[in-house]
Scaffold this active site. Sequence first.
Site, PDB file in Angstrom:
ATOM      1  N   SER A 148       0.855  -1.256  -0.008  1.00 30.61           N
ATOM      2  CA  SER A 148      -0.151   0.023   0.014  1.00 30.61           C
ATOM      3  C   SER A 148       0.852   1.412   0.012  1.00 30.61           C
ATOM      4  O   SER A 148       1.954   1.261   0.680  1.00 30.61           O
ATOM      5  CB  SER A 148      -0.859   0.137   1.297  1.00 30.61           C
ATOM      6  N   TYR A 159      -0.964  -0.234  10.691  1.00 31.80           N
ATOM      7  CA  TYR A 159      -1.370  -0.634   9.245  1.00 31.80           C
ATOM      8  C   TYR A 159      -0.073  -0.281   8.203  1.00 31.80           C
ATOM      9  O   TYR A 159       0.213  -1.031   7.448  1.00 31.80           O
ATOM     10  CB  TYR A 159      -2.599  -0.253   8.662  1.00 31.80           C
TER      11      TYR A 159
END
Length: 276
Positions: A148, A159
């Site tokens: 990501s 994350y």
Amino acid sequence: MTSATPPRPARPTALVTGATAGLGAGFARSLARRGHDLVIVARDAERLDSTAAALRAEHGVDVEVLAADLSVRADLDRVAQRVGSVESPVDVLVNNAGFGLKQRFFDGDPADHERMFDVLCRAVMVLSRAAAGAMVPRGRGRVLNVGSVAGLVPGGGHYSAAKAYVIVLTETLAGELRGTGVTATVVEPGYVRTEFHARSGMRSGGSSSLSNRIWLDTDEVVDAALDDTFAGRVVSVPTRRWKAVSTLLDVAPRRLVSTVWNAMPSGARRRHPTQR
């Protein structure tokens, strides 16, 4: 005397984790369209079966289902054994399974953060290693890990830390695999319209012209990632606009990126991960 019908050439096989929703479902569909038989992995057995039936009906491919929770080590070991099979080789591995947490790292639920680490980091490590170990002796194979743009953001929560691990691990693996006939690619998408944010208790993009420029459709990410994977590229960032963002994040001072990110409504106060 009639000649025997020649056997159908074996199709390559792709294994996709998190294959029943979002990017995972998109990867499964696109790989089936590209002529791959599939092994699809997810936690929900009923949803796996319905997804497999749809893929078989629409694309005429063989689909094997493997119900597994990648945060459970026994389940992960079963998937790793399938990835490393010599008798039924996996030609393409897509490490896609993941989830987000709408909570801060320092005062969130430790069990949730441990599960995130297990799914987003440990599972990617175990399955990438199993794939490479089986593919290198054959001299061919592809590993695609879903990272990501958040992995480039210091201050993006657990994350972001997990996705940074995926990015660096994939780049390291790609270097080790050079010259073997096996490749490793990490895709770094920005915001993608999928179930990911809703399942994590976060908002997804609207339908304004600005949202349409920022948020990506699943197929945009999947097609770019697979094209780059089969071309042997190490890093895939779908669309020019997100390539520009990733370049900026790469060259900007990390302290500045962290300060700006944490000042945003989607920063430290809300922990808004960016994909799936």
